[in-house]
Design a protein around this motif. Structure first.
Motif, PDB file in Angstrom:
ATOM      1  N   ASP A   1     -12.126  27.097  30.512  1.00  0.00           N
ATOM      2  CA  ASP A   1     -13.074  27.219  31.630  1.00  0.00           C
ATOM      3  C   ASP A   1     -14.122  28.267  31.238  1.00  0.00           C
ATOM      4  O   ASP A   1     -14.515  29.106  32.048  1.00  0.00           O
TER       5      ASP A   1
ATOM      6  N   GLU B   1     -17.128  18.529  35.719  1.00  0.00           N
ATOM      7  CA  GLU B   1     -16.254  19.077  36.743  1.00  0.00           C
ATOM      8  C   GLU B   1     -16.833  18.665  38.092  1.00  0.00           C
ATOM      9  O   GLU B   1     -18.024  18.819  38.334  1.00  0.00           O
TER      10      GLU B   1
ATOM     11  N   HIS C   1     -12.653  21.871  29.190  1.00  0.00           N
ATOM     12  CA  HIS C   1     -13.283  22.453  30.385  1.00  0.00           C
ATOM     13  C   HIS C   1     -14.059  23.699  29.969  1.00  0.00           C
ATOM     14  O   HIS C   1     -13.458  24.738  29.684  1.00  0.00           O
TER      15      HIS C   1
ATOM     16  N   HIS D   1     -11.355  21.519  42.777  1.00  0.00           N
ATOM     17  CA  HIS D   1     -12.165  20.988  41.682  1.00  0.00           C
ATOM     18  C   HIS D   1     -11.383  19.960  40.876  1.00  0.00           C
ATOM     19  O   HIS D   1     -10.172  20.050  40.758  1.00  0.00           O
TER      20      HIS D   1
ATOM     21  N   TYR E   1     -20.824  21.195  36.309  1.00  0.00           N
ATOM     22  CA  TYR E   1     -20.625  20.655  37.648  1.00  0.00           C
ATOM     23  C   TYR E   1     -21.487  19.411  37.871  1.00  0.00           C
ATOM     24  O   TYR E   1     -22.703  19.464  37.680  1.00  0.00           O
TER      25      TYR E   1
ATOM     26  N   HIS F   1      -7.571  23.897  37.793  1.00  0.00           N
ATOM     27  CA  HIS F   1      -7.056  25.150  38.382  1.00  0.00           C
ATOM     28  C   HIS F   1      -6.574  24.981  39.830  1.00  0.00           C
ATOM     29  O   HIS F   1      -7.099  25.628  40.734  1.00  0.00           O
TER      30      HIS F   1
HETATM   31 ZN   LIG Z   1     -13.678  24.882  38.612  1.00  0.00          ZN
END
Ligand SMILES: [Zn+2]
Length: 377
Positions: free
Chosen positions: A209, A109, A55, A118, A91, A158
């Motif tokens: 992330d 994502e 991620h 998400h 995204y 998350h």
């Molecule tokens: Zn996210």
């Protein structure tokens, strides 16, 4: 004033109206793991485990989403820091790199909504584009079903962040295989235990992330994956089988590594490390049942009532979260289904609501009427 109210009303309508299409789901009851044997995701596997991040965001969508580096820069940064593979998860977009400096896993994502619900989708080329700006539990289930049908592994990212998928959600929802328990912005171990206690089996993942190739953004949390090789199919196979563990640390440093975890016929679990550490044995709800200090080999016999056992290994610089060993034999994975009578009833209610609003709208006189009136005047 009236204009503002009208615009506001329209905005709410645009945000909420998509929910009209969502079917109503029947969520299965909690179904704790059950059976007379233990299922061990690490059975028969000895180290090595490969270091993988799943991620991270690169510059995408013309800089609209918060990625500070190009995909090539990001991949180079992970290769330089000794990672075995990387998924760039922008995204709603699968990122492809020509000649990447390390093996890449396709992924993205998913999530364009207020609650930050998400998801991580791995191993697919096509990103599912739509989402619900304001979501309900049924819409979140629907999205999970659509993502699963699109192929690949699906995880919750998350979950604790802005309660995107809170405890009650993850006890109810079905159809996700991965659960991001650690990332740079959130820890979701509490939510993970909610899911596991309810018999929603999802394997832990941990990721940076990262939003840029900066030194401090890389190696915050990562996965050690028991894959046969550093290829996408091998890594996804291992992740899908739970043959991995999560490390929360700093700049990717590890003090000790896991060598293996075995469970014998009597249900005694043996965890082997390559150096001394503190080992916590946790069961349902995340409750700590045993603590072993400074051990390289730790043993644990699960209490009778325990439905799952998971180990946490701590060193001065890291927290390592292992996947659960779960009771098996008379447990099957639950699946949420569409409740059609309630769905059709819901659609009818939306339609009636829309008709009622239309009937109440202030009517402007038709242009021909206005003209006729003017002429008469
Ligand atoms: Zn996210």
């Amino acid at each position: 004033m009236r204009r503002t109210a009208l615009r506001l009303g329209l905005l709410v309508l645009v945000l909420v109206a998509p929910l009209a299409a969502v079917p109503s789901y029947d969520f299965p009851e909690r179904r704790p793991f059950a059976g007379d044997r233990w299922e061990n995701p690490y059975a028969g596997w000895r180290a090595p485990f490969l270091k993988v991040n799943l991620h991270a965001h690169s510059r995408a969508w013309g800089g609209l989403t918060a990625g500070g580096s190009s995909a090539a820069e990001l991949a180079q940064a992970y290769a330089d820091r000794g990672f075995s593979a990387l998924a760039i998860s922008n995204y709603h977009q699968v990122t492809h790199l020509e000649a990447p400096p390390l093996p890449m896993i396709r992924g993205y994502e998913h999530g364009l909504n207020w609650s930050k619900s998400h998801r991580l989708v791995l191993g697919t080329d096509e990103a599912v584009g739509f989402d619900f700006p304001i979501s309900t539990r049924s819409s979140r289930q629907w999205v999970l079903d659509v993502l699963r049908a699109s192929g690949g592994l699906v995880g919750l990212n998350h979950p604790s962040l802005r309660a995107g998928h809170d405890c009650r959600d993850v006890e109810a929802l079905t159809g996700f295989q991965l659960f991001e328990v650690h990332n740079a912005y959130a820890t979701s171990l509490f939510e993970w235990d909610c899911a596991l206690s309810a018999g929603r089996l999802a394997w832990a993942v941990g990721n940076d992330d990262a939003h840029a190739a900066r030194e401090e953004s890389i190696g915050v949390a990562w996965n050690m994956v028991g894959a046969e090789g550093a290829t996408e199919p091998a890594i996804l196979r291992a992740l899908g089988a739970g043959r991995s563990y999560v490390v929360r640390g700093e700049r990717g440093r590890m003090d000790v590594q896991v060598l293996g975890l075995e469970v014998d016929a009597r249900g005694v679990m043996t965890l082997e490390l390559d150096g001394p550490a503190r080992v916590e044995w946790r069961t349902d709800g995340g409750e700590v049942r045993q603590l072993d200090e400074g051990v390289q080999v730790a043993r644990f016999e699960a209490p009778r009532g325990a439905r799952y056992v998971r180990a946490v290994v701590r060193t001065p610089n890291t927290e390592m979260v292992l996947n659960p060993v779960v009771r098996a034999g008379s447990w099957s994975s639950p699946l949420a289904t569409i409740d059609w009578p309630r769905t059709v009833g819901g659609w009818a209610a939306w339609l009636l609501g829309a008709l009622a609003v239309a009937a109440l709208m202030p009517r402007r006189p038709h242009l021909s009427v206005v003209r006729a009136e003017r002429r008469a005047a």
